[in-house]
Design a protein around this motif. Structure first.
Motif, PDB file in Angstrom:
ATOM      1  N   HIS A 164       0.902  -1.171  -0.086  1.00 54.09           N
ATOM      2  CA  HIS A 164      -0.049  -0.020   0.069  1.00 54.09           C
ATOM      3  C   HIS A 164       0.854   1.268   0.014  1.00 54.09           C
ATOM      4  O   HIS A 164       1.041   2.038   0.845  1.00 54.09           O
ATOM      5  N   PHE A 165       1.467   1.600  -1.114  1.00 50.39           N
ATOM      6  CA  PHE A 165       2.436   2.605  -1.153  1.00 50.39           C
ATOM      7  C   PHE A 165       1.787   3.795  -1.829  1.00 50.39           C
ATOM      8  O   PHE A 165       1.941   4.984  -1.452  1.00 50.39           O
ATOM      9  N   GLN A 166       0.764   3.740  -2.475  1.00 49.58           N
ATOM     10  CA  GLN A 166      -0.033   4.789  -3.143  1.00 49.58           C
ATOM     11  C   GLN A 166      -1.315   5.370  -2.338  1.00 49.58           C
ATOM     12  O   GLN A 166      -1.953   4.304  -1.940  1.00 49.58           O
ATOM     13  N   LEU A 167      -1.486   6.375  -1.690  1.00 49.52           N
ATOM     14  CA  LEU A 167      -2.476   6.942  -1.060  1.00 49.52           C
ATOM     15  C   LEU A 167      -3.967   7.146  -2.049  1.00 49.52           C
ATOM     16  O   LEU A 167      -3.604   7.766  -3.050  1.00 49.52           O
ATOM     17  N   GLN A 168      -5.180   7.004  -1.730  1.00 52.15           N
ATOM     18  CA  GLN A 168      -6.272   7.150  -2.344  1.00 52.15           C
ATOM     19  C   GLN A 168      -6.954   8.188  -1.874  1.00 52.15           C
ATOM     20  O   GLN A 168      -6.938   8.479  -0.608  1.00 52.15           O
ATOM     21  N   THR A 169      -7.852   8.894  -2.523  1.00 45.33           N
ATOM     22  CA  THR A 169      -8.637   9.974  -2.213  1.00 45.33           C
ATOM     23  C   THR A 169      -9.655   9.508  -1.364  1.00 45.33           C
ATOM     24  O   THR A 169     -10.183   8.576  -1.686  1.00 45.33           O
ATOM     25  N   ASN A 170      -9.833  10.255  -0.241  1.00 41.00           N
ATOM     26  CA  ASN A 170     -10.939   9.985   0.740  1.00 41.00           C
ATOM     27  C   ASN A 170     -10.612   8.566   1.442  1.00 41.00           C
ATOM     28  O   ASN A 170     -11.867   7.938   2.000  1.00 41.00           O
ATOM     29  N   VAL A 171      -9.633   7.980   1.341  1.00 43.40           N
ATOM     30  CA  VAL A 171      -9.529   6.727   2.353  1.00 43.40           C
ATOM     31  C   VAL A 171      -8.474   6.761   3.078  1.00 43.40           C
ATOM     32  O   VAL A 171      -7.305   7.295   2.941  1.00 43.40           O
ATOM     33  N   ALA A 172      -8.713   6.605   4.493  1.00 49.18           N
ATOM     34  CA  ALA A 172      -7.862   6.587   5.520  1.00 49.18           C
ATOM     35  C   ALA A 172      -6.895   5.499   5.340  1.00 49.18           C
ATOM     36  O   ALA A 172      -7.104   4.356   5.066  1.00 49.18           O
ATOM     37  N   PHE A 173      -5.429   5.769   5.771  1.00 45.64           N
ATOM     38  CA  PHE A 173      -4.516   4.812   5.788  1.00 45.64           C
ATOM     39  C   PHE A 173      -3.735   5.001   7.066  1.00 45.64           C
ATOM     40  O   PHE A 173      -3.259   5.860   7.489  1.00 45.64           O
ATOM     41  N   HIS A 174      -3.470   3.629   7.718  1.00 43.62           N
ATOM     42  CA  HIS A 174      -2.978   3.668   8.919  1.00 43.62           C
ATOM     43  C   HIS A 174      -1.536   3.130   8.867  1.00 43.62           C
ATOM     44  O   HIS A 174      -1.368   1.971   8.031  1.00 43.62           O
ATOM     45  N   PHE A 175      -0.579   3.432   9.684  1.00 41.10           N
ATOM     46  CA  PHE A 175       0.493   3.021   9.784  1.00 41.10           C
ATOM     47  C   PHE A 175       1.474   3.561  10.897  1.00 41.10           C
ATOM     48  O   PHE A 175       0.961   4.279  11.747  1.00 41.10           O
ATOM     49  N   THR A 176       2.647   3.124  11.195  1.00 43.40           N
ATOM     50  CA  THR A 176       3.397   3.300  12.305  1.00 43.40           C
ATOM     51  C   THR A 176       5.081   3.846  11.875  1.00 43.40           C
ATOM     52  O   THR A 176       5.495   3.128  10.732  1.00 43.40           O
ATOM     53  N   ALA A 177       5.487   4.614  12.568  1.00 41.78           N
ATOM     54  CA  ALA A 177       6.682   5.181  12.114  1.00 41.78           C
ATOM     55  C   ALA A 177       7.516   5.577  13.496  1.00 41.78           C
ATOM     56  O   ALA A 177       7.326   5.570  14.527  1.00 41.78           O
ATOM     57  N   SER A 178       8.912   5.495  13.148  1.00 43.61           N
ATOM     58  CA  SER A 178       9.894   6.089  14.327  1.00 43.61           C
ATOM     59  C   SER A 178      11.110   6.714  14.010  1.00 43.61           C
ATOM     60  O   SER A 178      11.269   6.850  12.737  1.00 43.61           O
ATOM     61  N   PRO A 179      11.960   7.232  14.698  1.00 46.64           N
ATOM     62  CA  PRO A 179      12.965   8.105  13.969  1.00 46.64           C
ATOM     63  C   PRO A 179      13.843   7.341  13.031  1.00 46.64           C
ATOM     64  O   PRO A 179      14.366   7.780  11.980  1.00 46.64           O
TER      65      PRO A 179
END
Length: 873
Positions: A164-179
């Protein structure tokens, strides 16, 4: 037999001699390492372990096929148990268009020479997209793992494809990040979408993060030390929002050749992205101080923070409002304010019709032959017994207003006579002795305090108008300069700022892309031209339109009064409250400038332009101080026209207040001594002003102050058994001193952070107190409230209550860090264009307008009452 050893040696050397004598052929190259052969042994989504050292390095090769219209991204995870920063594991990734490298442990620098080691690092590789022209592309990724460690360093490697690399319009995407594990994703503009808002949410405020929008270019800047190098970015705790919009070129009037504008600050255009797509980058800061977190950490040693610095994020990209739709709320707002003008014109027409009818009927009274209108109102025919106690007879109450009948044909001079000077005050020889007696009477009437020449007094009060015009000009120039500076320095798109001006063609480019400079409500910020939040600026139009309308209303009354004076109307000269419009004009100008400076402030609201050159006291707040002060002065002037403060003293007092406010804003929050000194000044100033009001300006401040104060205390309290001589005034002053003393005590104890609002609260509370006292005393004196001021009072109360509700919603605050301020951001709530603060602008402008009308019409019922019957309080 002796030759046998020699023969054996010759036989042994013969093959070597033959080899050296033979013609030498070119050396064959060693077989090269084929990455494709290596790739067959390395798979995606599989963990590989190994050891690298000074003499050993490992290479991994991965390949995949990229189809046209499909964007594939690869993510590389590397973990190492080694904590030795002298011999880290070095990772180098080779791609078709570039090289990306990092080390494990990954080192981040913080404040005060602190450093943080992250032993698990993952990076997203810059993707390559196949096109219809190129067809399917074979993508090759080579990962080299090396180290200079003499004894070797262990590592683990994992290479995966991002699904899921490409974001879609009006579609929420959840993920996690760190430094050490930043994330970024791709977004493409759909064909029918020109404007989008990138909304980011998180349930946790910390760790501090950064959201960045960058053009499609490799490498992507996705680490803490380089995320600010490209595009636009915001710091974030729980909320972030970035608007990207495309708008066609627009010509600004009245400049016919003004060039196409650029969207500034966080406004980037769709055409800024050659392929109509961009990266949304998410970076987690190693420390939280930029988002309002602590500067200090208890741990003294460096530690690995990757497990403690993980943040869950949700990103949603929604279409934004297009420029054509924005005209609807703008037009609706203009129409609403134009209704006020329509009402004003309608009232003028009604007044003109009624005036003509009464003129025909002769209902205004008949002429007495000398040009004066005969008194026909029953109140003027006689007065109740004792109601004129202490009043001066008409022949002496207005010595400077003698008419032609008593001066042998002397013509009346208007109040615009340029020969009138303020030094002409008190021209009668007995006026100095008279006022010492008159102003200390128990019961005062308006005729006692309106004895000076009205032409002189009117000219004195018109100085209020000219002084505030001068102040506005000097105030406006630095403010406008500061706004332009911030637009040039802080509002940026990609590269260097260039300001090109040729034949009135203005093109502004951006510099830094730092969206933390200006404190907008990013969830409801509609750009237009070079303005990043046009709705916050446009909503200040109410101040300017209603301020100009108030000036027209005052001008209309001034013209009518001037005509009455020229007609020698006795009602205009001897009845009602003396009509001096200079302070009213100053109030109208102050309301207009309040809107102008508030609009300038909202071009880029922040800590530094809250006051040009004075940090956090905005120019619009300074004018709020002046508006409140002018309203109090006008109330006092109504019943005390001869002894009201001069324009120079009033504006000098405002300057002192603004200077104290600046000192309080800059150093008052943590400075106890400032609050002690300010509270002492506040209380002493309140007592001094109370003394002047109580004794009608006859209490001088000099070396004999304490002796006179002791005598006053003995005369007014000891001999009167605690009953003051002027009861009404004493009640007002006691309540006022209690309120101001409470403000001083609360400030000393709590030391409020927003000193400018604290000072404004003092002004507003004193104004409300005096207005309430004035209305109560007016009703106690058997005076009436006509329908017009009564309606204005009700409208004022309703508007102030509603406006204060929206004011305290506060969708942004420069007192917090930019990230903390964005936690307050809210969606538009009116016409999908205006936020809470815009509604505060509209309602507060209307409330101020009605407040001014209250002061203008409050004593209209006294227009037919002689001044020797109007009580002074």
């Amino acid at each position: 037999m002796r030759d046998c050893p020699r023969l054996a040696l010759l036989c042994a050397l013969l093959p070597w001699l033959q080899h050296t004598a033979a013609p030498r052929r070119p050396a064959q190259p060693l077989p090269s390492r084929n990455p494709r052969d290596l790739a067959r042994g390395f798979d995606f989504d599989r963990v590989y372990s190994g050891v690298v050292s000074l003499t050993k390095e490992n290479t991994y090769s991965f390949n995949y096929t990229s189809q046209p219209g499909q964007v594939n991204a690869v993510r590389v995870y590397v973990n190492s148990s080694s904590e030795n920063l002298d011999y880290p594991v070095l990772v180098m990734v080779h791609q078709q268009k570039g090289v990306l490298s990092w080390q494990v442990p990954l080192l981040f620098q913080g404040l005060y020479q602190r450093s943080y080691k992250y032993q698990e690092v993952s990076r997203t590789l810059c993707p390559s997209e196949a096109t219809n022209e190129t067809g399917p592309l074979e993508q090759l990724v080579i990962v080299d793992v090396t180290s200079m460690a003499p004894l070797g360093a262990q590592y683990k490697l994992l290479v995966t494809k991002i699904t899921h690399f490409q974001l879609q319009t009006n579609v929420a995407f959840h993920f996690t990040a760190s430094p050490s594990q930043p994330q970024y994703f791709l977004y493409k503009f759909p064909d029918d979408v020109d404007s989008v808002i990138i909304k980011v949410r998180s349930e946790m405020a910390y760790p501090c993060s950064v959201v960045s929008v960058q053009n499609i270019m490799c490498p992507v800047h996705d680490l803490d030390h380089n995320v600010e190098f490209n595009g636009v970015y915001q710091s974030m705790t729980k909320k972030a929002a970035i608007t990207l919009q495309f708008t066609p070129p627009w010509i600004f009037s009245p400049f016919a050749i003004l060039s196409c504008y650029h969207k500034l600050f966080y406004l980037m255009q769709k055409k800024d992205f050659p392929s109509e797509q961009f990266f949304v980058v998410f970076v987690i800061r190693p420390e939280d101080y930029t988002c309002g977190g602590s500067f200090f950490i208890q741990e003294k040693e460096n530690q690995t923070w990757n497990l403690h610095r993980t943040k869950n994020l949700k990103v949603t990209i929604v279409p934004s409002t297009k420029g054509s739709v924005d005209m609807k709320p703008i037009l609706i707002s203009l129409i609403i304010f134009l209704f006020f003008y329509f009402g004003f014109v309608l009232l003028i027409l009604v007044h003109c019709i009624r005036f003509k009818r009464k003129s025909i009927d002769g209902s205004f009274g008949s002429s007495d032959g000398s040009g004066n209108t005969a008194v026909s109102h029953p109140i003027a025919a006689g007065t109740p017994e004792g109601s004129n106690y202490g009043a001066i007879e008409e022949s002496s109450s207005s010595p400077g207003r003698q008419m032609s009948s008593s001066n042998g044909g002397q013509t009346f001079q208007s109040d615009t006579d340029s020969s009138v000077e303020e030094s002409d005050f008190d021209t009668l020889p007995d006026i100095e002795s008279d006022k010492n007696i008159i102003r200390t009477k128990v019961f005062l009437f308006l005729s006692d305090l309106s004895r000076k020449d009205q032409r002189i007094i009117s000219k004195k009060y018109k100085i209020y108008f000219w002084n505030i015009v001068t102040i506005s000009v000097f105030y406006a120039l630095p403010v406008i300069q500061l706004v332009i500076t911030y637009q040039k320095a802080g509002l940026s798109r990609w590269g260097n700022m260039k300001l090109l001006f040729s034949l009135l063609i203005l093109q502004v480019a951006n510099v830094t892309g730092n969206q933390d400079i200006c404190y907008y409500n990013f969830l409801c910020a509609h750009p237009l031209g070079t303005l990043s939040a046009f709705n916050n600026i446009f909503s200040n139009l109410g101040y300017m339109l209603l301020g100009f309308l108030f000036l027209l209303i005052v001008l209309h009354r001034d013209i009518l009064h001037h005509r009455a004076l020229e007609a020698k109307d006795s009602f205009a000269m001897e009845y009602g409250i003396p009509k001096h419009f200079g302070v009213f004009y100053a109030m109208g100008i102050a309301l207009i400038m309040q809107g102008v400076f508030s609009a300038c402030y909202h071009v880029c609201p922040n800590y530094y332009n809250f006051q040009f050159g004075s940090f956090r006291v905005p120019s619009d707040t300074s004018f709020m101080y002046m508006i409140a002060g002018l309203c109090m002065l006008k109330l006092y002037q109504s019943r005390h026209p001869d002894i009201n403060a001069s324009a120079y003293a009033a504006y000098a007092s405002f300057a002192v207040v603004i200077m104290l406010t600046v000192l309080g804003v800059v150093s008052g929050e943590h400075n106890m001594w400032f609050w002690v000194i300010f509270s002492a000044i506040h209380i002493l100033a309140t007592l001094a002003l109370s003394t002047q009001i109580y004794y009608m300006g006859r209490f001088k401040i000099d070396l004999g102050l304490f002796r006179r104060a002791l005598m006053v205390f003995y005369m007014d309290f000891a001999q009167q058994c605690g009953r003051p001589l002027y009861k009404d005034r004493m009640v007002l002053l006691i309540v006022g001193n209690l309120i101001n003393g409470s403000f001083a005590l609360c400030g000393l104890i709590f030391r409020p952070r927003d000193f400018a609002s604290y000072m404004l609260g003092i002004f507003i509370c004193n104004l409300l107190l005096y207005l309430t006292f004035y209305i109560i005393m007016k009703l106690r004196s058997s005076e009436k409230l006509l329908p017009t001021p009564l309606l204005c009072i009700v409208a004022t109360v309703v508007m102030w209550v509603a406006s204060l509700y929206f004011f305290f919603q506060n969708p942004s605050s420069w007192e917090d860090t930019p990230a903390e301020s964005r936690e307050r951001n809210r969606e538009c709530i009116l016409l999908d264009f205006f936020d809470d603060h815009d509604i505060w602008h509209f309602l507060s402008a209307t409330a101020l307008f009605f407040s001014f009308l209250v002061l203008l019409t409050l004593d209209d019922d006294l227009d037919v009452v002689h001044r020797n019957q109007i009580r002074v309080f």
